[in-house]
Design a protein around this motif. Structure first.
Motif, short mmCIF file in Angstrom:
data_model
loop_
_atom_site.label_atom_id
_atom_site.label_comp_id
_atom_site.label_asym_id
_atom_site.label_seq_id
_atom_site.Cartn_x
_atom_site.Cartn_y
_atom_site.Cartn_z
N GLY A 14 0.78 -1.22 0.00
CA GLY A 14 0.00 0.00 0.00
C GLY A 14 0.81 1.27 0.00
N LYS A 16 1.60 3.11 -2.52
CA LYS A 16 1.02 4.00 -3.53
C LYS A 16 2.06 4.62 -4.46
CE LYS A 16 -3.09 5.19 -0.83
NZ LYS A 16 -4.12 4.72 -1.76
N GLU A 19 0.76 4.67 -7.97
CA GLU A 19 -0.17 5.76 -8.30
C GLU A 19 0.61 6.99 -8.80
OE1 GLU A 19 -2.64 6.70 -5.02
OE2 GLU A 19 -3.74 4.80 -5.06
N TRP A 33 -7.29 9.77 -11.59
CA TRP A 33 -6.38 8.64 -11.40
C TRP A 33 -6.59 7.62 -12.50
CZ3 TRP A 33 -2.81 9.03 -7.61
CH2 TRP A 33 -3.06 9.94 -6.58
N ARG A 36 -5.27 3.34 -8.89
CA ARG A 36 -5.39 3.68 -7.47
C ARG A 36 -5.34 2.41 -6.64
NH1 ARG A 36 -10.87 3.24 -5.60
NH2 ARG A 36 -12.30 2.65 -7.28
N LYS A 38 -6.78 0.68 -3.30
CA LYS A 38 -7.75 0.74 -2.21
C LYS A 38 -7.34 -0.25 -1.12
CE LYS A 38 -11.17 -2.85 -3.18
NZ LYS A 38 -12.61 -3.16 -3.32
N TYR A 39 -7.86 -0.03 0.09
CA TYR A 39 -7.56 -0.97 1.16
C TYR A 39 -8.85 -1.38 1.86
CZ TYR A 39 -8.07 2.84 4.58
OH TYR A 39 -8.55 3.87 5.34
N LEU A 40 -8.81 -2.58 2.44
CA LEU A 40 -9.95 -3.12 3.16
C LEU A 40 -9.46 -3.78 4.43
CD1 LEU A 40 -13.03 -3.80 3.15
CD2 LEU A 40 -12.41 -5.96 2.04
N ARG A 50 -5.09 -5.68 7.03
CA ARG A 50 -5.45 -4.70 6.02
C ARG A 50 -4.98 -5.22 4.66
NH1 ARG A 50 -4.73 1.68 6.81
NH2 ARG A 50 -6.66 1.23 7.95
N PHE A 52 -4.61 -4.71 0.55
CA PHE A 52 -4.51 -3.67 -0.48
C PHE A 52 -4.80 -4.26 -1.85
CE2 PHE A 52 -1.61 -2.43 2.94
CZ PHE A 52 -2.08 -1.15 3.21
N THR A 53 -5.56 -3.51 -2.65
CA THR A 53 -5.90 -3.96 -4.00
C THR A 53 -5.68 -2.83 -5.00
OG1 THR A 53 -7.61 -5.44 -3.12
CG2 THR A 53 -7.68 -4.97 -5.47
N LEU A 55 -6.19 -0.96 -8.36
CA LEU A 55 -7.28 -0.95 -9.33
C LEU A 55 -6.90 -0.13 -10.54
CD1 LEU A 55 -10.24 -0.30 -6.87
CD2 LEU A 55 -9.51 -2.51 -7.78
#
Length: 224
Positions: A14, A16, A19, A33, A36, A38-40, A50, A52-53, A55
């Protein structure tokens, strides 16, 4: 040659960096963007994790953005990339609404659609074999390559590991593959959705082939 992309989710931390590299390489406006992360957060305290994906455009074999574009600004290249001809785009935003991944944005400087093109204009046409995000990633999360080449590093890894694709129910047939952590088939269930299908390459390859054959020449329109 048909280009594809894989993401090893277990390696993404994560940061970035991808990005920023994407925005710099492709001169993406600050408000938009192409890629990007995203995190869950999953689990119940104190055993939480956590995930991270990353996209981006999935360069679908059955791309709704390509079909809906009234002026064929979105089109397939011979290498399978779903590309955008900014000189043809009329800014109708039809492709933006059609994309189930939210991967297309309006470049307000020219009022045209834009998105990830696997760095086609800035790198691939110059003979490079990596995208900006892959070259920048410190943990080697990404791998870009030819899905028609059984000896490519990308296919070798897909044959070794199970993977999934996003929003399979949309029927888009993505060529962006998310690798599962080894020995953990439930990772996708916890981080994506309970009905996520897990594939081997031998199972998914015929799906791509069938979609490609169905597409045939019907979407190859004159662009002069």
């Amino acid at each position: 040659m048909q280009l594809g992309f894989l993401v090893d989710l277990h390696l993404c931390m994560g940061c970035k960096g991808c990005e920023i590299a994407c925005k710099v390489e492709n001169e993406v406006p600050l408000s938009s963007w192409r890629l990007r992360v995203k995190y869950l957060d999953v689990g119940v305290f104190p055993t939480t994790t956590r995930n991270f994906t990353p996209l981006r455009c999935n360069h679908c074999e059955n791309a709704p953005c390509e079909r809906v574009c009234p002026v064929s600004a979105l089109h397939y290249l011979d290498n399978g990339i779903v590309n955008i001809d900014n000189e043809r785009c009329i800014g109708c935003a039809g492709s933006i609404m059609a994309c189930p991944y939210g991967a297309i944005y309006t470049d307000e400087r020219a009022n045209v659609a834009d998105k990830c093109t696997f760095c086609y204009d800035t790198r691939i046409v110059n003979g490079e074999t990596t995208t900006a995000c892959q070259a920048t990633c410190p943990t080697k999360v990404r791998l870009f390559g030819d899905i028609d080449d059984e000896e490519s590093d990308l296919i070798k890894l897909l044959k070794e590991r199970k993977f999934y694709v996003l929003k399979e129910g949309e029927g888009t047939i993505p060529k962006l593959f998310y690798l599962l952590p080894e020995h953990d088939d439930y990772f996708a269930m916890n981080s994506v959705s309970p009905d996520t299908n897990i594939y081997t390459w031998d199972e998914y390859k015929p799906i791509i082939g069938k979609a490609k054959a169905k597409r045939g020449n019907q979407w190859k329109v004159a662009r002069s």
